[in-house]
Design a protein around this motif. Structure first.
Motif, PDB file in Angstrom:
ATOM      1  N   ALA A  90     -14.661 -37.336 -21.605  1.00  0.00           N
ATOM      2  CA  ALA A  90     -15.108 -35.952 -21.840  1.00  0.00           C
ATOM      3  C   ALA A  90     -14.060 -35.157 -22.621  1.00  0.00           C
ATOM      4  CB  ALA A  90     -15.424 -35.264 -20.516  1.00  0.00           C
ATOM      5  N   VAL A  91     -12.783 -35.401 -22.335  1.00  0.00           N
ATOM      6  CA  VAL A  91     -11.704 -34.733 -23.078  1.00  0.00           C
ATOM      7  C   VAL A  91     -11.773 -35.143 -24.548  1.00  0.00           C
ATOM      8  CG1 VAL A  91      -9.198 -34.608 -23.399  1.00  0.00           C
ATOM      9  CG2 VAL A  91     -10.162 -34.458 -21.101  1.00  0.00           C
ATOM     10  N   GLU A  92     -11.958 -36.426 -24.770  1.00  0.00           N
ATOM     11  CA  GLU A  92     -12.033 -36.928 -26.149  1.00  0.00           C
ATOM     12  C   GLU A  92     -13.235 -36.341 -26.881  1.00  0.00           C
ATOM     13  OE1 GLU A  92     -12.658 -41.217 -28.257  1.00  0.00           O
ATOM     14  OE2 GLU A  92     -11.218 -41.134 -26.596  1.00  0.00           O
TER      15      GLU A  92
ATOM     16  N   LEU B  62      -6.765 -27.883 -22.086  1.00  0.00           N
ATOM     17  CA  LEU B  62      -7.501 -28.183 -20.865  1.00  0.00           C
ATOM     18  C   LEU B  62      -6.769 -27.625 -19.647  1.00  0.00           C
ATOM     19  CD1 LEU B  62      -9.827 -29.540 -19.360  1.00  0.00           C
ATOM     20  CD2 LEU B  62      -8.540 -31.698 -19.462  1.00  0.00           C
ATOM     21  N   ALA B  63      -5.450 -27.760 -19.644  1.00  0.00           N
ATOM     22  CA  ALA B  63      -4.644 -27.249 -18.533  1.00  0.00           C
ATOM     23  C   ALA B  63      -4.814 -25.740 -18.387  1.00  0.00           C
ATOM     24  CB  ALA B  63      -3.173 -27.605 -18.743  1.00  0.00           C
ATOM     25  N   GLU B  64      -4.795 -25.040 -19.513  1.00  0.00           N
ATOM     26  CA  GLU B  64      -4.973 -23.580 -19.470  1.00  0.00           C
ATOM     27  C   GLU B  64      -6.362 -23.211 -18.951  1.00  0.00           C
ATOM     28  OE1 GLU B  64      -4.040 -22.032 -23.349  1.00  0.00           O
ATOM     29  OE2 GLU B  64      -1.988 -22.797 -23.246  1.00  0.00           O
ATOM     30  N   GLU B  65      -7.370 -23.919 -19.442  1.00  0.00           N
ATOM     31  CA  GLU B  65      -8.757 -23.636 -19.041  1.00  0.00           C
ATOM     32  C   GLU B  65      -8.987 -23.959 -17.565  1.00  0.00           C
ATOM     33  OE1 GLU B  65     -12.610 -22.348 -19.395  1.00  0.00           O
ATOM     34  OE2 GLU B  65     -11.111 -22.246 -20.977  1.00  0.00           O
ATOM     35  N   ALA B  66      -8.386 -25.046 -17.084  1.00  0.00           N
ATOM     36  CA  ALA B  66      -8.605 -25.493 -15.706  1.00  0.00           C
ATOM     37  C   ALA B  66      -7.621 -24.885 -14.714  1.00  0.00           C
ATOM     38  CB  ALA B  66      -8.518 -27.013 -15.640  1.00  0.00           C
ATOM     39  N   GLY B  67      -6.545 -24.298 -15.208  1.00  0.00           N
ATOM     40  CA  GLY B  67      -5.538 -23.742 -14.312  1.00  0.00           C
ATOM     41  C   GLY B  67      -4.724 -24.823 -13.617  1.00  0.00           C
ATOM     42  N   MET B  68      -4.510 -25.920 -14.318  1.00  0.00           N
ATOM     43  CA  MET B  68      -3.737 -27.047 -13.781  1.00  0.00           C
ATOM     44  C   MET B  68      -2.575 -27.339 -14.722  1.00  0.00           C
ATOM     45  SD  MET B  68      -6.884 -29.576 -12.671  1.00  0.00           S
ATOM     46  CE  MET B  68      -5.799 -30.907 -12.171  1.00  0.00           C
ATOM     47  N   SER B  69      -1.607 -28.109 -14.240  1.00  0.00           N
ATOM     48  CA  SER B  69      -0.486 -28.480 -15.097  1.00  0.00           C
ATOM     49  C   SER B  69      -0.883 -29.629 -16.023  1.00  0.00           C
ATOM     50  CB  SER B  69       0.728 -28.899 -14.251  1.00  0.00           C
ATOM     51  OG  SER B  69       0.518 -30.176 -13.683  1.00  0.00           O
TER      52      SER B  69
ATOM     53  N   GLY C 190      -2.416 -35.314 -17.064  1.00  0.00           N
ATOM     54  CA  GLY C 190      -2.022 -36.609 -17.633  1.00  0.00           C
ATOM     55  C   GLY C 190      -2.046 -37.716 -16.597  1.00  0.00           C
ATOM     56  N   ILE C 191      -1.558 -37.426 -15.406  1.00  0.00           N
ATOM     57  CA  ILE C 191      -1.552 -38.417 -14.320  1.00  0.00           C
ATOM     58  C   ILE C 191      -2.985 -38.853 -13.997  1.00  0.00           C
ATOM     59  CG2 ILE C 191      -1.154 -38.662 -11.825  1.00  0.00           C
ATOM     60  CD1 ILE C 191       1.441 -36.965 -12.293  1.00  0.00           C
ATOM     61  N   ILE C 192      -3.892 -37.896 -13.958  1.00  0.00           N
ATOM     62  CA  ILE C 192      -5.294 -38.207 -13.654  1.00  0.00           C
ATOM     63  C   ILE C 192      -5.918 -39.012 -14.787  1.00  0.00           C
ATOM     64  CG2 ILE C 192      -7.595 -37.192 -13.354  1.00  0.00           C
ATOM     65  CD1 ILE C 192      -6.117 -34.821 -11.915  1.00  0.00           C
ATOM     66  N   LEU C 193      -5.744 -38.565 -16.012  1.00  0.00           N
ATOM     67  CA  LEU C 193      -6.383 -39.231 -17.152  1.00  0.00           C
ATOM     68  C   LEU C 193      -5.805 -40.609 -17.428  1.00  0.00           C
ATOM     69  CD1 LEU C 193      -6.867 -36.222 -19.606  1.00  0.00           C
ATOM     70  CD2 LEU C 193      -8.464 -37.136 -17.906  1.00  0.00           C
ATOM     71  N   ARG C 194      -4.537 -40.824 -17.065  1.00  0.00           N
ATOM     72  CA  ARG C 194      -3.925 -42.152 -17.233  1.00  0.00           C
ATOM     73  C   ARG C 194      -4.216 -43.063 -16.043  1.00  0.00           C
ATOM     74  NH1 ARG C 194       0.384 -38.852 -18.861  1.00  0.00           N
ATOM     75  NH2 ARG C 194       1.404 -39.164 -16.849  1.00  0.00           N
ATOM     76  N   GLU C 195      -4.960 -42.556 -15.082  1.00  0.00           N
ATOM     77  CA  GLU C 195      -5.353 -43.310 -13.891  1.00  0.00           C
ATOM     78  C   GLU C 195      -4.154 -43.748 -13.052  1.00  0.00           C
ATOM     79  OE1 GLU C 195      -8.475 -46.287 -14.557  1.00  0.00           O
ATOM     80  OE2 GLU C 195      -8.724 -45.431 -16.567  1.00  0.00           O
ATOM     81  N   GLU C 196      -3.136 -42.895 -13.009  1.00  0.00           N
ATOM     82  CA  GLU C 196      -1.963 -43.202 -12.193  1.00  0.00           C
ATOM     83  C   GLU C 196      -2.188 -42.824 -10.739  1.00  0.00           C
ATOM     84  OE1 GLU C 196       1.425 -41.335 -14.000  1.00  0.00           O
ATOM     85  OE2 GLU C 196       1.128 -42.417 -15.879  1.00  0.00           O
ATOM     86  N   ARG C 197      -2.889 -41.719 -10.528  1.00  0.00           N
ATOM     87  CA  ARG C 197      -3.237 -41.255  -9.184  1.00  0.00           C
ATOM     88  C   ARG C 197      -4.616 -40.622  -9.270  1.00  0.00           C
ATOM     89  NH1 ARG C 197       2.379 -39.024  -8.205  1.00  0.00           N
ATOM     90  NH2 ARG C 197       3.490 -40.823  -7.391  1.00  0.00           N
TER      91      ARG C 197
ATOM     92  N   LEU D  94     -11.846 -29.729 -13.554  1.00  0.00           N
ATOM     93  CA  LEU D  94     -11.724 -30.341 -14.879  1.00  0.00           C
ATOM     94  C   LEU D  94     -13.093 -30.513 -15.529  1.00  0.00           C
ATOM     95  CD1 LEU D  94      -8.944 -32.977 -14.165  1.00  0.00           C
ATOM     96  CD2 LEU D  94      -8.752 -30.948 -15.623  1.00  0.00           C
ATOM     97  N   ALA D  95     -14.062 -30.973 -14.763  1.00  0.00           N
ATOM     98  CA  ALA D  95     -15.413 -31.144 -15.303  1.00  0.00           C
ATOM     99  C   ALA D  95     -15.958 -29.810 -15.802  1.00  0.00           C
ATOM    100  CB  ALA D  95     -16.331 -31.735 -14.232  1.00  0.00           C
ATOM    101  N   GLN D  96     -15.782 -28.777 -15.005  1.00  0.00           N
ATOM    102  CA  GLN D  96     -16.262 -27.452 -15.384  1.00  0.00           C
ATOM    103  C   GLN D  96     -15.581 -26.976 -16.670  1.00  0.00           C
ATOM    104  OE1 GLN D  96     -15.444 -24.320 -12.537  1.00  0.00           O
ATOM    105  NE2 GLN D  96     -17.365 -23.292 -13.057  1.00  0.00           N
ATOM    106  N   ALA D  97     -14.272 -27.190 -16.767  1.00  0.00           N
ATOM    107  CA  ALA D  97     -13.528 -26.779 -17.962  1.00  0.00           C
ATOM    108  C   ALA D  97     -13.990 -27.553 -19.199  1.00  0.00           C
ATOM    109  CB  ALA D  97     -12.025 -26.984 -17.742  1.00  0.00           C
TER     110      ALA D  97
END
Length: 132
Positions: free
Chosen positions: A22-24, A33-40, A45-52, A62-65
């Motif tokens: 969806a980001v792509e 995306l961070a600004e829109e979602a209010g996240m760091s 990056g950790i979520i999108l890289r599937e680290e955690r 994130l979906a809403q953003a």
């Protein structure tokens, strides 16, 4: 003492992959995306890289953003996770199901359901073999 990271389950991987797609498609940067979602940007990056795994709340934000319906995101993630876990492992035969119900009483009401289930499982198995 530091906590051990939460393990990634198939549905967690699917959620992360769908969010990354969806980001792509949205063509926005992680910073935007961070600004829109209010996240760091680090957490994104950790979520999108599937680290955690993303929490349900993080995935929803994130979906809403990204303009994605969170229900659709989770439904598709579950479909993909279930498909990957059970691909080629399920082979249901209507006569087996009917026989089990026959021991409980009449199998007639269940015969159509058993045949439909068999067709559904066969279709999923064929799609998996074709690389759907």
């Amino acid at each position: 003492m530091a906590r051990a990271p939460k393990p990634m389950h198939p549905i967690d991987h699917a959620v992360s992959q769908l969010l990354a797609d969806a980001v792509e498609r949205a063509g926005i940067s992680r910073r935007e995306l961070a600004e829109e979602a209010g996240m760091s940007t680090n957490r994104i990056g950790i979520i999108l890289r599937e680290e955690r795994p993303a929490s349900v709340g993080e995935a929803e934000v994130l979906a809403q953003a990204l303009g994605v319906d969170a229900f659709d995101l989770f439904a598709e993630a579950e479909r993909r996770a279930t498909k990957s876990q059970h691909a080629g492992l399920i082979q249901v035969r209507p006569n087996v199901i009917e026989g089990r119900f026959a021991r409980l009483g009449s199998s007639e009401p269940f015969a159509a359901d058993a045949a439909a289930l068999h067709s559904e499982v066969s279709i999923l198995d064929e799609q998996e073999q074709q690389g759907d």
